[in-house]
Design a protein around this motif. Structure first.
Motif, PDB file in Angstrom:
ATOM      1  N   PHE A 282       0.821  -1.217   0.000  1.00  0.00           N
ATOM      2  CA  PHE A 282       0.000   0.000   0.000  1.00  0.00           C
ATOM      3  C   PHE A 282       0.853   1.264   0.000  1.00  0.00           C
ATOM      4  N   GLU A 283       2.149   1.143   0.296  1.00  0.00           N
ATOM      5  CA  GLU A 283       3.039   2.294   0.235  1.00  0.00           C
ATOM      6  C   GLU A 283       3.693   2.445  -1.136  1.00  0.00           C
ATOM      7  N   ILE A 284       3.689   1.369  -1.916  1.00  0.00           N
ATOM      8  CA  ILE A 284       4.320   1.406  -3.240  1.00  0.00           C
ATOM      9  C   ILE A 284       3.285   1.559  -4.356  1.00  0.00           C
ATOM     10  N   PHE A 285       2.174   0.815  -4.249  1.00  0.00           N
ATOM     11  CA  PHE A 285       1.219   0.700  -5.344  1.00  0.00           C
ATOM     12  C   PHE A 285      -0.140   1.301  -4.989  1.00  0.00           C
ATOM     13  N   ASN A 286      -0.990   1.443  -6.024  1.00  0.00           N
ATOM     14  CA  ASN A 286      -2.339   1.986  -5.780  1.00  0.00           C
ATOM     15  C   ASN A 286      -3.300   0.912  -5.277  1.00  0.00           C
ATOM     16  N   MET A 287      -2.964  -0.345  -5.440  1.00  0.00           N
ATOM     17  CA  MET A 287      -3.735  -1.471  -4.905  1.00  0.00           C
ATOM     18  C   MET A 287      -5.209  -1.444  -5.324  1.00  0.00           C
ATOM     19  N   GLY A 288      -5.465  -0.935  -6.519  1.00  0.00           N
ATOM     20  CA  GLY A 288      -6.827  -0.945  -7.047  1.00  0.00           C
ATOM     21  C   GLY A 288      -7.561   0.369  -6.952  1.00  0.00           C
ATOM     22  N   THR A 289      -7.022   1.320  -6.187  1.00  0.00           N
ATOM     23  CA  THR A 289      -7.647   2.639  -6.041  1.00  0.00           C
ATOM     24  C   THR A 289      -6.749   3.681  -6.676  1.00  0.00           C
ATOM     25  N   GLY A 290      -7.179   4.267  -7.784  1.00  0.00           N
ATOM     26  CA  GLY A 290      -6.326   5.197  -8.506  1.00  0.00           C
ATOM     27  C   GLY A 290      -6.478   6.645  -8.127  1.00  0.00           C
ATOM     28  N   PHE A 291      -7.630   6.985  -7.519  1.00  0.00           N
ATOM     29  CA  PHE A 291      -7.912   8.390  -7.219  1.00  0.00           C
ATOM     30  C   PHE A 291      -8.872   8.442  -6.043  1.00  0.00           C
ATOM     31  N   VAL A 292      -8.729   9.463  -5.201  1.00  0.00           N
ATOM     32  CA  VAL A 292      -9.539   9.576  -3.983  1.00  0.00           C
ATOM     33  C   VAL A 292     -10.132  10.977  -3.869  1.00  0.00           C
ATOM     34  N   LEU A 293     -11.389  11.046  -3.432  1.00  0.00           N
ATOM     35  CA  LEU A 293     -12.057  12.317  -3.162  1.00  0.00           C
ATOM     36  C   LEU A 293     -12.607  12.300  -1.744  1.00  0.00           C
ATOM     37  N   VAL A 294     -12.658  13.465  -1.121  1.00  0.00           N
ATOM     38  CA  VAL A 294     -13.298  13.608   0.184  1.00  0.00           C
ATOM     39  C   VAL A 294     -14.464  14.570   0.044  1.00  0.00           C
ATOM     40  N   ILE A 295     -15.641  14.142   0.520  1.00  0.00           N
ATOM     41  CA  ILE A 295     -16.862  14.946   0.409  1.00  0.00           C
ATOM     42  C   ILE A 295     -17.643  14.880   1.718  1.00  0.00           C
ATOM     43  N   ASN A 296     -18.668  15.721   1.820  1.00  0.00           N
ATOM     44  CA  ASN A 296     -19.591  15.623   2.940  1.00  0.00           C
ATOM     45  C   ASN A 296     -20.356  14.309   2.864  1.00  0.00           C
ATOM     46  N   GLU A 297     -20.681  13.751   4.009  1.00  0.00           N
ATOM     47  CA  GLU A 297     -21.384  12.476   4.057  1.00  0.00           C
ATOM     48  C   GLU A 297     -22.716  12.528   3.321  1.00  0.00           C
ATOM     49  N   ASP A 298     -23.406  13.680   3.380  1.00  0.00           N
ATOM     50  CA  ASP A 298     -24.740  13.761   2.773  1.00  0.00           C
ATOM     51  C   ASP A 298     -24.714  13.894   1.250  1.00  0.00           C
ATOM     52  N   GLU A 299     -23.511  13.915   0.638  1.00  0.00           N
ATOM     53  CA  GLU A 299     -23.420  14.014  -0.820  1.00  0.00           C
ATOM     54  C   GLU A 299     -22.960  12.709  -1.471  1.00  0.00           C
TER      55      GLU A 299
END
Length: 338
Positions: A282-299
């Motif tokens: 998990f420190e070297i590779f994306n392990m299946g997740t290429g991009f991450v977003l953070v949003i409000n829970e209600d969205e």
């Protein structure tokens, strides 16, 4: 202490090198103002009501896999992706690119294949390649270095900095297409140590090894730009070099990834063949997740509906007060970026 041990780059030494370099950059034009800090995913220049973003990145030693099988038609896609996926983390729209090719020889067929990949990548990201540089350096370059620089534009009042991320926010993951263009120093060592021929079928897959390794990096530009007017995005991270540690670059919080994407077969097989643990993976590779977003829970329902059918998407975790990245399912704890 070596820069590379067991095929794994020492990120502490890399961080010390980068920080030493940055400390020397003291000169600034009197009429020049940048937004943010050096070391983020992208650099932003203040142009009044809007900012111009600058990115520079390359394909790295993935090009050595392409050279080994004489297949270069996806490398240009990788180069575009590595730049534009960083640019969009602040809400910027990438618009133009210049490329840089360092070669040890000239070959028309290589030129044709490289150009084809760059053209496909440009279409996917909706950018124009406005120029570049090709250097033939047989005395310096043993292999090939493919890199580029991208500029983008963003309204200053729409810049996404991560500063508004709070406890209780939801972490959205976008699926990767595979290895993308990171960790290939480790990948190449594992392949060599296991005497796996690039023309052989990759373990657990129907494709040849080189086809799995050269799968081009997924480009997220159109999907992100499409949802920016619908969803209030608080932070974004490209899961590139440094793996899941990239998430901490948004803001110093505790990011709990309690429902990650299942890593694709390529990651599991590399882990087995390389005798690596999940912390290292998990420190070297994306392990299946290429991009991450953070949003409000209600969205979260809105973003899932907006991206459905366009890219693999799921809620992968939440934000807590604290620091670092926790992936309980795999017993992983990561601290800091370097």
């Amino acid at each position: 202490m070596s820069e590379v041990e067991g095929g794994i780059i020492n990120r502490k030494l890399q961080g010390e090198f980068v920080n030493t370099f940055i400390r020397q950059l003291k000169f600034h034009r009197d009429d020049f103002k940048n937004i943010g800090y050096i070391g983020g995913f992208t650099s932003i220049i203040d142009m009044g009501n809007f900012g111009i973003t600058f990115n520079n990145d390359g394909v790295g030693t993935k090009t050595m896999i392409a050279e080994a099988v004489n297949k270069y038609d996806t490398i240009g896609i990788d180069c575009v992706a590595m730049n534009v996926n960083d640019a969009i983390t602040v809400g910027s729209e990438p618009i133009a690119m210049v490329d840089y090719l360092a070669m040890n020889k000239m070959d028309d067929e290589i030129a044709k294949q490289l150009g084809t990949g760059f053209n496909v990548g440009a279409q996917m990201a909706n950018i124009t390649i406005v120029g570049g540089e090709t250097a033939v350096l047989p005395d310096m370059v043993k292999h090939m270095d493919v890199s580029g620089s991208v500029i983008g534009i963003v309204q200053k009042n729409q810049i996404i900095t991560g500063s508004n991320i709070r406890e209780g926010d939801v972490i959205i993951g976008l699926g990767s297409s595979g290895l993308h263009s990171n960790g290939f120093t480790t990948v190449r060592k594992i392949i060599a140590d296991n005497n796996l021929d690039l023309q052989d079928t990759f373990p657990g897959d129907s494709k040849k090894t080189y086809e799995v390794l050269l799968e081009p990096t997924r480009i997220y530009v159109r999907e992100i730009l499409d949802i920016m007017g619908i969803i209030s995005i608080k932070g974004m991270a490209n899961i590139t070099g440094g793996g899941f540690k990239n998430i901490t670059r948004m803001k110093d919080m505790r990011y709990v990834i309690d429902d990650p994407f299942d890593p694709q077969n390529v990651f599991i097989r590399l882990m087995e063949m390389g005798n690596l643990n999940y912390d290292q993976m998990f420190e070297i590779f994306n392990m299946g997740t290429g991009f991450v977003l953070v949003i409000n829970e209600d969205e979260k329902v809105d973003i899932m509906n907006a991206l459905k059918g366009k890219v693999p998407v799921k809620v992968i975790g939440h934000v807590e007060n604290g620091s670092g990245v926790e992936i309980p399912k795999f017993g992983v704890t990561l601290r800091g970026y370097y």
